[in-house]
Design a protein around this motif. Structure first.
Motif, mmCIF file in Angstrom:
data_model
loop_
_atom_site.group_PDB
_atom_site.id
_atom_site.type_symbol
_atom_site.label_atom_id
_atom_site.label_comp_id
_atom_site.label_asym_id
_atom_site.label_seq_id
_atom_site.Cartn_x
_atom_site.Cartn_y
_atom_site.Cartn_z
ATOM 1 N N ASP A 133 0.818 -1.213 0.000
ATOM 2 C CA ASP A 133 0.000 0.000 0.000
ATOM 3 C C ASP A 133 0.850 1.261 0.000
ATOM 4 O OD1 ASP A 133 -2.655 1.030 -0.022
ATOM 5 O OD2 ASP A 133 -2.428 1.636 2.064
ATOM 6 N N PHE A 134 2.109 1.135 -0.430
ATOM 7 C CA PHE A 134 3.036 2.266 -0.376
ATOM 8 C C PHE A 134 2.633 3.349 -1.381
ATOM 9 C CE2 PHE A 134 7.299 4.265 -0.856
ATOM 10 C CZ PHE A 134 7.502 4.562 0.482
ATOM 11 N N PRO A 135 2.436 4.618 -0.949
ATOM 12 C CA PRO A 135 1.925 5.681 -1.830
ATOM 13 C C PRO A 135 3.023 6.449 -2.562
ATOM 14 C CG PRO A 135 2.010 6.496 0.393
ATOM 15 C CD PRO A 135 2.517 5.066 0.449
ATOM 16 N N LYS A 187 13.987 -3.333 -18.580
ATOM 17 C CA LYS A 187 14.281 -4.762 -18.440
ATOM 18 C C LYS A 187 13.096 -5.505 -17.827
ATOM 19 C CE LYS A 187 18.480 -5.682 -17.164
ATOM 20 N NZ LYS A 187 19.108 -6.330 -18.317
ATOM 21 N N MET A 188 12.437 -4.862 -16.871
ATOM 22 C CA MET A 188 11.283 -5.469 -16.198
ATOM 23 C C MET A 188 9.966 -5.208 -16.928
ATOM 24 S SD MET A 188 12.429 -7.130 -13.605
ATOM 25 C CE MET A 188 13.894 -7.495 -14.588
ATOM 26 N N GLN A 189 10.060 -4.500 -18.056
ATOM 27 C CA GLN A 189 8.882 -4.204 -18.892
ATOM 28 C C GLN A 189 7.806 -3.428 -18.127
ATOM 29 O OE1 GLN A 189 7.638 -7.968 -20.535
ATOM 30 N NE2 GLN A 189 9.593 -8.313 -21.561
ATOM 31 N N ILE A 190 8.247 -2.381 -17.400
ATOM 32 C CA ILE A 190 7.303 -1.573 -16.617
ATOM 33 C C ILE A 190 7.435 -0.089 -16.924
ATOM 34 C CG2 ILE A 190 7.027 -3.220 -14.706
ATOM 35 C CD1 ILE A 190 9.146 -1.560 -13.176
ATOM 36 N N CYS A 221 0.892 5.061 -9.444
ATOM 37 C CA CYS A 221 1.098 4.862 -8.011
ATOM 38 C C CYS A 221 1.265 3.367 -7.738
ATOM 39 C CB CYS A 221 -0.092 5.404 -7.221
ATOM 40 S SG CYS A 221 0.108 5.264 -5.420
ATOM 41 N N TYR A 222 2.254 3.039 -6.968
ATOM 42 C CA TYR A 222 2.601 1.639 -6.700
ATOM 43 C C TYR A 222 1.424 0.851 -6.131
ATOM 44 C CZ TYR A 222 5.021 -2.299 -4.449
ATOM 45 O OH TYR A 222 5.417 -3.547 -4.039
ATOM 46 N N ARG A 223 0.691 1.444 -5.214
ATOM 47 C CA ARG A 223 -0.375 0.696 -4.549
ATOM 48 C C ARG A 223 -1.567 0.411 -5.457
ATOM 49 N NH1 ARG A 223 -2.161 5.204 -0.067
ATOM 50 N NH2 ARG A 223 -2.957 6.823 -1.459
ATOM 51 N N GLN A 268 2.653 -6.857 -11.081
ATOM 52 C CA GLN A 268 3.283 -5.585 -11.453
ATOM 53 C C GLN A 268 4.118 -5.037 -10.307
ATOM 54 O OE1 GLN A 268 -0.328 -3.511 -12.525
ATOM 55 N NE2 GLN A 268 0.072 -3.724 -14.725
ATOM 56 N N GLN A 269 3.591 -5.115 -9.083
ATOM 57 C CA GLN A 269 4.345 -4.647 -7.919
ATOM 58 C C GLN A 269 5.657 -5.416 -7.778
ATOM 59 O OE1 GLN A 269 1.735 -4.920 -4.505
ATOM 60 N NE2 GLN A 269 0.931 -2.872 -4.830
#
Length: 235
Positions: free
Chosen positions: A82-84, A119-122, A129-131, A137-138
């Motif tokens: 849940d990191f914002p 490299k991670m295709q992101i 936002c990560y959360r 994906q995270q």
């Protein structure tokens, strides 16, 4: 030799969980640490990372490797999920050890973070936002962050925990490609013995009986035949 344990005993509050562990990891190898729950796998990894002290013995870094060059991907907690922060911010934070006393990231570090996202295709997620991301994906974001900290060796603590089978397979393939294509040394705790026997070059089995050797030696080792069978691994 990049990493070596000599007569290592690990545990908590003076109580040993694993005793007299001896193994070494050469550059470019892929070591999976397997074993029953409670057999000391995570305690061993925290000791390798010097997050806790060994009860006895020593952990030796070789080939010019220093502590700041070890990439680490721990198990995710609910709070971490849940990191914002944005994907880019999280990945770039993996470069902190490169900054020294600088309070900012330089052009080279930003470019390297971008390369790891590629490299991670992101890349398409860098402003998200990560959360808000899916579990898979995270995990790719955290992989990219860990890769920003190292070009030599990556330690992973059950990196596929909580992921669905399709994403789990993708993660294992991704780790294998990092090892084979980029020659990145991998040390990974895994609860999936079948995957460990598929992708690893070496196995460390913790528990009542400790084993260290190549995966071929592990498969032939009579002491572990029943465990391999029960875990659905290669017979």
């Amino acid at each position: 030799m990049q990493l070596e344990c000599r007569d290592l005993t690990v545990g908590y509050d003076g109580k040993a969980i694993l005793k007299n562990i001896n193994f070494s990891v050469e550059e470019g190898e892929y070591l999976s640490i397997v074993g029953e729950n409670g057999s000391g796998k995570s305690t061993l990894m925290r000791t390798l990372l010097r997050l806790q002290q060994p009860l006895s013995g020593e952990v030796i870094l070789g080939n010019g490797l220093n502590r700041e060059e070890i990439g680490y991907l721990p198990q995710q907690t609910v709070i971490q999920k849940d990191f914002p922060a944005s994907v880019r911010e999280i990945v770039l934070s993996g470069c902190q050890n490169r900054c020294g006393l600088r309070p900012f990231y330089n052009r080279e570090e930003k470019e390297y973070a971008y390369q790891m996202m590629e490299k991670m295709q992101i890349i398409h997620l860098e402003k998200r936002c990560y959360r808000e991301l899916s579990g898979g994906q995270q995990q790719r974001v955290l992989f990219a962050r860990a890769l920003c900290a190292t070009r030599k060796i990556l330690l992973l603590d059950e990196p596929t925990a909580g992921l669905d089978p399709k994403v789990t397979k993708e993660m294992y393939q991704l780790i294998y490609e990092l090892n084979q294509r980029d020659k990145l040394t991998i040390v990974m705790i895994s609860h999936d013995l079948r995957a460990a026997l598929t992708y690893s070059s070496h196995i460390l089995h913790t528990g009542k009986h400790v084993f260290f050797g190549t995966k071929e030696e592990y498969i032939r080792h009579a002491r572990h035949k029943e465990y391999i069978k029960a875990a659905g691994g290669i017979k």
